[in-house]
Design a protein around this motif. Structure first.
Motif, PDB file in Angstrom:
ATOM      1  N   ASP A 169      13.031   3.228   0.188  1.00  0.00           N
ATOM      2  CA  ASP A 169      12.097   3.427   1.217  1.00  0.00           C
ATOM      3  C   ASP A 169      11.212   2.358   0.890  1.00  0.00           C
ATOM      4  O   ASP A 169      10.104   2.807   0.349  1.00  0.00           O
ATOM      5  N   SER A 170      10.986   0.992   1.138  1.00  0.00           N
ATOM      6  CA  SER A 170      10.102  -0.133   0.991  1.00  0.00           C
ATOM      7  C   SER A 170       9.082   0.251   1.533  1.00  0.00           C
ATOM      8  O   SER A 170       8.080  -0.010   1.267  1.00  0.00           O
ATOM      9  N   VAL A 171       8.952   1.044   2.746  1.00  0.00           N
ATOM     10  CA  VAL A 171       7.943   1.129   3.552  1.00  0.00           C
ATOM     11  C   VAL A 171       6.745   1.922   2.704  1.00  0.00           C
ATOM     12  O   VAL A 171       5.797   1.854   2.975  1.00  0.00           O
ATOM     13  N   LEU A 172       7.393   3.033   1.971  1.00  0.00           N
ATOM     14  CA  LEU A 172       6.426   3.733   1.383  1.00  0.00           C
ATOM     15  C   LEU A 172       6.136   3.688  -0.199  1.00  0.00           C
ATOM     16  O   LEU A 172       5.455   4.467  -0.948  1.00  0.00           O
ATOM     17  N   ARG A 173       6.864   2.684  -0.650  1.00  0.00           N
ATOM     18  CA  ARG A 173       6.952   2.346  -1.914  1.00  0.00           C
ATOM     19  C   ARG A 173       5.487   2.147  -2.582  1.00  0.00           C
ATOM     20  O   ARG A 173       5.226   3.080  -3.608  1.00  0.00           O
ATOM     21  N   ALA A 174       4.492   1.257  -2.116  1.00  0.00           N
ATOM     22  CA  ALA A 174       3.298   1.173  -2.555  1.00  0.00           C
ATOM     23  C   ALA A 174       2.448   2.641  -2.431  1.00  0.00           C
ATOM     24  O   ALA A 174       1.834   2.719  -3.508  1.00  0.00           O
ATOM     25  N   PHE A 175       2.750   3.369  -1.269  1.00  0.00           N
ATOM     26  CA  PHE A 175       1.740   4.454  -1.182  1.00  0.00           C
ATOM     27  C   PHE A 175       2.043   5.478  -2.325  1.00  0.00           C
ATOM     28  O   PHE A 175       1.387   6.086  -3.035  1.00  0.00           O
ATOM     29  N   LEU A 176       3.337   5.665  -2.707  1.00  0.00           N
ATOM     30  CA  LEU A 176       3.796   6.676  -3.646  1.00  0.00           C
ATOM     31  C   LEU A 176       3.580   6.235  -4.955  1.00  0.00           C
ATOM     32  O   LEU A 176       3.232   7.289  -5.892  1.00  0.00           O
ATOM     33  N   LEU A 177       3.794   4.904  -5.333  1.00  0.00           N
ATOM     34  CA  LEU A 177       3.300   4.693  -6.698  1.00  0.00           C
ATOM     35  C   LEU A 177       1.735   4.767  -6.899  1.00  0.00           C
ATOM     36  O   LEU A 177       1.374   5.049  -7.932  1.00  0.00           O
ATOM     37  N   GLU A 178       1.127   4.352  -5.997  1.00  0.00           N
ATOM     38  CA  GLU A 178      -0.433   4.374  -6.065  1.00  0.00           C
ATOM     39  C   GLU A 178      -0.804   5.996  -6.263  1.00  0.00           C
ATOM     40  O   GLU A 178      -1.569   6.339  -7.026  1.00  0.00           O
ATOM     41  N   GLU A 179      -0.409   6.892  -5.315  1.00  0.00           N
ATOM     42  CA  GLU A 179      -0.555   8.249  -5.570  1.00  0.00           C
ATOM     43  C   GLU A 179      -0.160   8.736  -7.156  1.00  0.00           C
ATOM     44  O   GLU A 179      -0.920   9.595  -7.701  1.00  0.00           O
ATOM     45  N   ALA A 180       1.062   8.468  -7.381  1.00  0.00           N
ATOM     46  CA  ALA A 180       1.583   8.806  -8.672  1.00  0.00           C
ATOM     47  C   ALA A 180       0.813   8.449  -9.911  1.00  0.00           C
ATOM     48  O   ALA A 180       0.396   9.143 -10.634  1.00  0.00           O
ATOM     49  N   PHE A 181       0.641   7.112 -10.038  1.00  0.00           N
ATOM     50  CA  PHE A 181      -0.081   6.527 -11.081  1.00  0.00           C
ATOM     51  C   PHE A 181      -1.500   6.865 -10.972  1.00  0.00           C
ATOM     52  O   PHE A 181      -2.439   7.393 -11.938  1.00  0.00           O
ATOM     53  N   GLY A 182      -2.065   6.798  -9.792  1.00  0.00           N
ATOM     54  CA  GLY A 182      -3.743   7.285  -9.757  1.00  0.00           C
ATOM     55  C   GLY A 182      -3.532   8.829  -9.999  1.00  0.00           C
ATOM     56  O   GLY A 182      -4.766   8.976 -10.879  1.00  0.00           O
ATOM     57  N   SER A 183      -2.854   9.597  -9.538  1.00  0.00           N
ATOM     58  CA  SER A 183      -3.063  10.944 -10.066  1.00  0.00           C
ATOM     59  C   SER A 183      -2.858  11.192 -11.568  1.00  0.00           C
ATOM     60  O   SER A 183      -3.434  12.363 -12.243  1.00  0.00           O
ATOM     61  N   ILE A 184      -1.932  10.668 -12.108  1.00  0.00           N
ATOM     62  CA  ILE A 184      -1.579  10.878 -13.682  1.00  0.00           C
ATOM     63  C   ILE A 184      -2.891  10.322 -14.561  1.00  0.00           C
ATOM     64  O   ILE A 184      -3.346  11.204 -15.330  1.00  0.00           O
ATOM     65  N   VAL A 185      -3.589   9.206 -14.013  1.00  0.00           N
ATOM     66  CA  VAL A 185      -4.734   9.005 -14.509  1.00  0.00           C
ATOM     67  C   VAL A 185      -5.848   9.941 -14.274  1.00  0.00           C
ATOM     68  O   VAL A 185      -6.532   9.998 -15.067  1.00  0.00           O
ATOM     69  N   ALA A 186      -5.959  10.504 -13.158  1.00  0.00           N
ATOM     70  CA  ALA A 186      -7.033  11.271 -12.746  1.00  0.00           C
ATOM     71  C   ALA A 186      -6.899  12.742 -13.570  1.00  0.00           C
ATOM     72  O   ALA A 186      -7.798  13.169 -14.240  1.00  0.00           O
ATOM     73  N   LEU A 187      -5.598  13.231 -13.955  1.00  0.00           N
ATOM     74  CA  LEU A 187      -5.565  14.279 -14.684  1.00  0.00           C
ATOM     75  C   LEU A 187      -5.965  14.044 -15.905  1.00  0.00           C
ATOM     76  O   LEU A 187      -6.319  14.879 -16.863  1.00  0.00           O
TER      77      LEU A 187
END
Length: 389
Positions: A169-187
């Motif tokens: 799903d290339s359309v959402l790839r950037a969003f999902l990675l940003e959310e995933a890595f961003g939330s891991i660092v937030a936690l």
């Protein structure tokens, strides 16, 4: 597949749960492949909960977007509620369009805290070290509503978290990675304090126009156009004791998480077995009785097991047909009478009614409709996705 919109009684799913709203709304582009699992209700709604909150903070109500996929705001707060990748991805696409922010994934990731992840977040805080918390989080990432798959890899001087899309799903790839890595660092910062920073971030997509936001949030080198999507942690931070470590609380929480994961896996395996059986049998659809007999159980038991997972047999059949219809209509020029026959419909009128219910349009319009990318970057060396599958 996609679960009921609300209430204890299973209901039709996806756009068909709200046909009037679906007819009024333009079809959302969907770049994921035709895969029956794309409609399986296997995700907890944590990501959508925070997306809705971020949007509300910017004056945008995502209620209509939720309704168009058969959900409402209260569904996102229900313990045990499961949604499908199809439902989540459609709402995310609409949110990006409504807010005009291709970097929305970072904003959603940044606002999360350990408590946002429920039992998983509590277990992370009770872990002895950040390394232990990472390993536990990745083992139970399904309970946190992740739309990616993860693995850990030892690297010189530390450990890397590697992320991979569950669907192409290339359309959402950037969003999902940003959310995933961003939330891991937030936690991690939630547990260790604001001074925490990963050692490096690597991303396959090219640098977007808002690339400076990455450096500002991660506070470390960020490489775009990389060979893989990964978040690197240095050993010094990985072995740092967590201030909330508690062996008893951790053991108690992990027991609950393990039991829930085993139960969910059994239910998901059953749902996917039934989906595959339906997909392989088209244009003929096996009866519920035949499906139950093939699994050594009664119709009543199968119906109850599916209801416990938030779906019904008819919802599974509809969603498999929906995915196959989208594939046949948008990726070729097969005449519509043949499309109807392959889906098990008696004639093209039945096909038109189903497509109107699922996509809010006609088969002809669906075949002609373009789907433009709505997010910041695409994998390096990959042309932008401009057609719907």
């Amino acid at each position: 597949m996609d679960g009921p919109a609300r209430g204890p009684r299973p209901a039709p799913t996806g756009p068909q749960a709200h046909p009037a709203a679906a007819r009024a709304a333009p079809r959302l582009p969907d770049a994921a492949p035709a895969d029956p699992r794309h409609g399986s209700a296997t995700l907890t709604p944590h990501l959508l909960r925070h997306l809705v909150l971020v949007a509300a903070g910017r004056g945008c109500d995502l209620g209509p977007a939720l309704e168009r996929v058969g959900l409402c705001g209260s569904d996102l707060e229900l313990v045990g509620r499961r949604i499908s990748y199809r439902q989540a991805s459609s709402v995310i696409r609409e949110a990006i369009r409504e807010l005009g922010d291709p970097g929305l994934g970072l904003a959603v990731g940044r606002r999360q805290r350990a408590t946002s992840w429920g039992l998983v977040g509590f277990a992370l805080l009770a872990s002895p070290t950040l390394r232990d918390a990472l390993e536990l989080g990745l083992r139970h990432h399904g309970a946190s509503g992740s739309m990616l798959d993860y693995r850990l890899r030892a690297v010189p001087g530390g450990t890397a978290v590697l992320a991979a899309p569950r669907f192409s799903d290339s359309v959402l790839r950037a969003f999902l990675l940003e959310e995933a890595f961003g939330s891991i660092v937030a936690l991690a910062r939630d547990a260790l304090g604001p001074c925490f920073a990963p050692r490096a971030v690597s991303l396959r997509h090219s640098r977007p126009a808002y690339g400076a936001r990455y450096e500002q949030w991660f506070a470390c080198p960020v490489a775009f156009g990389a060979r893989e999507d990964r978040l690197d942690f240095p050993d010094a931070w990985l072995d740092h004791p967590l201030p909330g470590a508690d062996a008893y609380a951790l053991a108690q929480t992990v027991r609950l998480l393990d039991a829930a994961r085993a139960r969910d896996r059994r239910d998901q395996d059953l749902v996917q077995e039934v989906e595959v059986a339906v997909a392989r049998s088209l244009p003929r659809v096996p009866t519920l009785a035949r499906q139950a007999l093939a699994r050594g159980m009664s119709e009543r038991t199968l119906r109850r097991r599916l209801a416990a997972h938030g779906t019904t047999y008819q919802a599974l059949v509809d969603s498999v047909r929906l995915v196959r219809a989208e594939e046949l209509i948008t990726t070729g020029d097969l005449p519509f009478p043949q499309v109807a026959a392959r889906l098990g419909f008696g004639d093209t009128r039945a096909l038109r009614r189903a497509v109107a219910r699922w996509f809010g349009t006609s088969p002809s319009a669906l075949r002609r409709s373009p789907a433009a990318p709505v997010t910041g970057g695409t994998p390096a060396g990959t042309p932008p996705c401009t057609t719907s599958r």
